[in-house]
Design a protein around this motif. Structure first.
Motif, short mmCIF file in Angstrom:
data_model
loop_
_atom_site.label_atom_id
_atom_site.label_comp_id
_atom_site.label_asym_id
_atom_site.label_seq_id
_atom_site.Cartn_x
_atom_site.Cartn_y
_atom_site.Cartn_z
N PRO A 1 -2.41 -3.95 -9.00
CA PRO A 1 -2.39 -5.40 -8.78
C PRO A 1 -3.08 -6.11 -9.95
O PRO A 1 -3.86 -5.52 -10.69
CB PRO A 1 -3.17 -5.58 -7.48
N LEU A 2 -2.76 -7.39 -10.11
CA LEU A 2 -3.31 -8.18 -11.21
C LEU A 2 -4.09 -9.37 -10.68
O LEU A 2 -3.77 -9.90 -9.61
CB LEU A 2 -2.17 -8.69 -12.10
N THR A 3 -5.05 -9.81 -11.45
CA THR A 3 -5.77 -11.05 -11.17
C THR A 3 -5.68 -11.91 -12.42
O THR A 3 -6.10 -11.48 -13.51
CB THR A 3 -7.25 -10.78 -10.83
N ALA A 4 -5.11 -13.10 -12.28
CA ALA A 4 -5.01 -14.04 -13.40
C ALA A 4 -5.99 -15.18 -13.17
O ALA A 4 -6.18 -15.63 -12.03
CB ALA A 4 -3.59 -14.58 -13.51
N THR A 5 -6.61 -15.64 -14.24
CA THR A 5 -7.50 -16.80 -14.18
C THR A 5 -6.85 -17.94 -14.95
O THR A 5 -6.46 -17.77 -16.11
CB THR A 5 -8.89 -16.46 -14.76
N ILE A 6 -6.72 -19.08 -14.29
CA ILE A 6 -6.09 -20.27 -14.85
C ILE A 6 -7.11 -21.41 -14.82
O ILE A 6 -7.77 -21.63 -13.80
CB ILE A 6 -4.85 -20.68 -14.02
N ALA A 7 -7.22 -22.14 -15.92
CA ALA A 7 -8.10 -23.32 -15.97
C ALA A 7 -7.24 -24.57 -15.84
O ALA A 7 -6.07 -24.59 -16.23
CB ALA A 7 -8.87 -23.35 -17.29
N TYR A 8 -7.82 -25.63 -15.28
CA TYR A 8 -7.07 -26.86 -15.05
C TYR A 8 -7.96 -28.07 -15.33
O TYR A 8 -9.18 -27.98 -15.33
CB TYR A 8 -6.57 -26.93 -13.60
N ARG A 9 -7.31 -29.18 -15.55
CA ARG A 9 -7.95 -30.50 -15.55
C ARG A 9 -6.93 -31.45 -14.96
O ARG A 9 -5.77 -31.47 -15.36
CB ARG A 9 -8.32 -30.96 -16.95
N ASP A 10 -7.39 -32.24 -14.00
CA ASP A 10 -6.51 -33.20 -13.34
C ASP A 10 -7.28 -34.50 -13.18
O ASP A 10 -8.29 -34.54 -12.49
CB ASP A 10 -6.03 -32.67 -11.99
N ARG A 11 -6.81 -35.53 -13.82
CA ARG A 11 -7.53 -36.81 -13.81
C ARG A 11 -7.44 -37.55 -12.48
O ARG A 11 -8.26 -38.41 -12.18
CB ARG A 11 -7.03 -37.68 -14.96
N SER B 1 -11.98 -30.69 -13.16
CA SER B 1 -11.61 -29.58 -14.03
C SER B 1 -12.31 -28.34 -13.51
O SER B 1 -13.32 -28.42 -12.81
CB SER B 1 -11.98 -29.86 -15.49
N GLY B 2 -11.76 -27.21 -13.86
CA GLY B 2 -12.34 -25.95 -13.42
C GLY B 2 -11.35 -24.82 -13.64
O GLY B 2 -10.43 -24.94 -14.46
N SER B 3 -11.53 -23.76 -12.92
CA SER B 3 -10.60 -22.63 -13.01
C SER B 3 -10.49 -21.98 -11.63
O SER B 3 -11.33 -22.20 -10.77
CB SER B 3 -11.07 -21.61 -14.05
N PHE B 4 -9.44 -21.23 -11.45
CA PHE B 4 -9.25 -20.48 -10.22
C PHE B 4 -8.58 -19.16 -10.55
O PHE B 4 -7.98 -19.01 -11.63
CB PHE B 4 -8.45 -21.26 -9.16
N GLN B 5 -8.70 -18.22 -9.64
CA GLN B 5 -8.05 -16.93 -9.80
C GLN B 5 -6.92 -16.81 -8.80
O GLN B 5 -7.02 -17.30 -7.68
CB GLN B 5 -9.04 -15.79 -9.58
N VAL B 6 -5.85 -16.16 -9.24
CA VAL B 6 -4.73 -15.88 -8.35
C VAL B 6 -4.52 -14.37 -8.35
O VAL B 6 -4.49 -13.73 -9.41
CB VAL B 6 -3.46 -16.66 -8.75
N GLN B 7 -4.44 -13.81 -7.15
CA GLN B 7 -4.20 -12.37 -6.97
C GLN B 7 -2.69 -12.15 -6.95
O GLN B 7 -1.99 -12.72 -6.13
CB GLN B 7 -4.82 -11.89 -5.66
N LEU B 8 -2.22 -11.30 -7.87
CA LEU B 8 -0.79 -11.04 -8.01
C LEU B 8 -0.48 -9.61 -7.57
O LEU B 8 -1.27 -8.69 -7.84
CB LEU B 8 -0.36 -11.23 -9.46
#
Length: 117
Positions: A16-26, A68-75
Motif C-alpha cells: 500500500p502507498l501513502t501520499a502527502t499532498i499540500a494545499y492552500r485554499d483562500r 493551508s496545510g497538508s493531508f495524507q491519503v492511504q492508497l
C-alpha cells in the motif's frame, strides 16, 4: 502541491502507498460533510478512470477562511496490468472544493511495480 509518497518501488498487489499532498485554499471550502461526496481524485496514468476519496471539511462550512496545510491519503496496492514482471506508472492528484473549483493537477514521481513471484 505534491509533497511525498511512501514508496517509489512496490511489489504488485501487496504494497500500500501513502501520499502527502499540500494545499492552500483562500475560501477554505475544501472537503464535504457528506461522507458520500468525494473531493480528491487520484489517477494511475496507466488507466483511464479515477479513484475517488472523501475529504472531511477543513473549516466550518459557513465560514470563508484562508487555509493551508497538508493531508495524507492511504492508497491501495498497485498491480501489474500486463504480462511482464515490471511496469512503471505515475499517480496524479486533483481536488475539487465545495464551489466546484478544481485545483491544479499534481503528480507523483514514477513508481516501479514489480511482480511478486
Amino acid at each position: 502541491t505534491f509533497v511525498s509518497i511512501s514508496h517509489t518501488v512496490v511489489e504488485s498487489a501487496s504494497t500500500p502507498l501513502t501520499a502527502t499532498i499540500a494545499y492552500r485554499d483562500r475560501q477554505g471550502d475544501l472537503g464535504f460533510s457528506d461522507p458520500d461526496m468525494n473531493a480528491l481524485r487520484v489517477r494511475d496514468t496507466r488507466l483511464e478512470g479515477y479513484d475517488w476519496y472523501h475529504i472531511q471539511p477543513l473549516t466550518p462550512t459557513e465560514e470563508q477562511l484562508d487555509i493551508s496545510g497538508s493531508f495524507q491519503v492511504q492508497l491501495p496496492p498497485l498491480f501489474l496490468l500486463g504480462n511482464g514482471d515490471m511496469e512503471t506508472t505515475t499517480l496524479t492528484f486533483q481536488i475539487v472544493d465545495r464551489a466546484e473549483n478544481w485545483s491544479n493537477v499534481v503528480s507523483s514521481p514514477e513508481i516501479a511495480i514489480h511482480d511478486t513471484l
